[in-house]
Scaffold this active site. Structure first.
Site, PDB file in Angstrom:
ATOM      1  N   CYS A 167      26.825 -13.695  13.076  1.00  0.00           N
ATOM      2  CA  CYS A 167      27.686 -13.578  14.504  1.00  0.00           C
ATOM      3  C   CYS A 167      27.357 -14.781  15.317  1.00  0.00           C
ATOM      4  O   CYS A 167      27.419 -15.682  15.048  1.00  0.00           O
ATOM      5  CB  CYS A 167      27.760 -12.054  14.841  1.00  0.00           C
ATOM      6  SG  CYS A 167      29.095 -11.770  15.759  1.00  0.00           S
ATOM      7  N   HIS A 185      29.442  -9.255  10.302  1.00  0.00           N
ATOM      8  CA  HIS A 185      28.267  -8.517  10.173  1.00  0.00           C
ATOM      9  C   HIS A 185      28.113  -7.931   9.068  1.00  0.00           C
ATOM     10  O   HIS A 185      28.557  -7.009   8.772  1.00  0.00           O
ATOM     11  CB  HIS A 185      28.332  -7.453  11.343  1.00  0.00           C
ATOM     12  CG  HIS A 185      28.225  -7.820  12.941  1.00  0.00           C
ATOM     13  ND1 HIS A 185      27.222  -8.084  13.618  1.00  0.00           N
ATOM     14  CD2 HIS A 185      29.526  -8.270  13.630  1.00  0.00           C
ATOM     15  CE1 HIS A 185      27.401  -8.659  14.665  1.00  0.00           C
ATOM     16  NE2 HIS A 185      28.577  -8.551  14.866  1.00  0.00           N
ATOM     17  N   GLU A 206      25.380  -6.271   8.088  1.00  0.00           N
ATOM     18  CA  GLU A 206      24.735  -5.041   8.128  1.00  0.00           C
ATOM     19  C   GLU A 206      25.791  -3.895   8.584  1.00  0.00           C
ATOM     20  O   GLU A 206      25.608  -2.706   8.469  1.00  0.00           O
ATOM     21  CB  GLU A 206      23.569  -5.151   9.269  1.00  0.00           C
ATOM     22  CG  GLU A 206      24.174  -4.965  10.946  1.00  0.00           C
ATOM     23  CD  GLU A 206      24.745  -6.588  11.243  1.00  0.00           C
ATOM     24  OE1 GLU A 206      25.022  -6.592  12.409  1.00  0.00           O
ATOM     25  OE2 GLU A 206      24.752  -7.394  10.191  1.00  0.00           O
TER      26      GLU A 206
END
EC number: 4.3.2.10
Length: 207
Positions: free
Chosen positions: A79, A188, A190
């Site tokens: 990001c 992202h 994750e």
């Protein structure tokens, strides 16, 4: 060992948990020296570019980051961690970045539309990847995979050959880059469920 840089900006625990889910040891560290001993380094980030670059400088991270990249260690930006790798950002004025990847960070233009509807900024939610190059991050990840974005600014590299994937949100923009040992994503991993976890595992196995 994977070192996740803690410079006061970013959802670090979620990145660490993502690596743990794929069986990889990752430590969150605010000690710049740890980066030099790590096998791989992750630069996450949320918030304003200006504040992040200042925190990196004040925390003594800039020189170690540039050193580990130059040494060829696998390096992942997430990001704002992607944006910080660029030459400069136009967010809240003009601010210098790490200048690892020549190029600019730009705001999405006003009045973007999709099928006649105005698109909101920030770009938030799931969107498809158009994979342009076989980045180490994308091994086993299908073309058109959905990943999770939250951002108002996007990167524009001077050299388009570093672009690994694009996404369309009113305009086509760079969603991921790859150059040598450096991979970075605007989205992202994750937060991108199975596809994102596969990318974290790919990074953990990157030579």
């Amino acid at each position: 060992m994977i070192a996740i840089i803690d410079y006061g900006m970013g959802n670090l625990r979620s990145v660490q948990k993502g690596f743990e889910k794929v069986g990889c040891e990752a430590v969150v560290t605010s000690d710049p020296k740890v980066l030099l001993d790590a096998e791989r380094v992750v630069l996450p980030g949320v918030g304003a570019f200006r504040d992040c670059i200042r925190n990196l400088e004040e925390g003594g991270f800039v020189e170690p980051i540039l050193k580990v990249i130059k040494e060829g260690k696998p390096f992942l930006g997430i990001c704002l961690g992607l944006q910080l790798l660029f030459t400069e950002s136009q967010e809240f004025g003009l601010h210098k970045g790490l200048d690892v990847i020549p190029g600019k960070v730009l705001r999405f233009p006003e009045g973007m539309q999709d099928a006649g509807e105005e698109l909101k900024v920030p770009h938030m939610g799931w969107n498809q990847l158009d994979i342009k190059r076989p980045s180490p991050l994308f091994q086993g990840v299908e073309q058109g995979s959905n990943v999770y974005f939250v951002h108002s600014y996007y990167v524009k590299p001077d050299d388009e050959s570093v672009v690994a994937a694009t996404t369309n949100y009113g305009i086509d923009f760079c969603a991921a880059i790859w150059r040598d040992n450096v991979v970075a994503a605007q989205f992202h991993p994750e937060k991108s469920q199975d596809k994102g976890l596969a990318m974290l595992k790919n990074f953990a196995q990157m030579k």
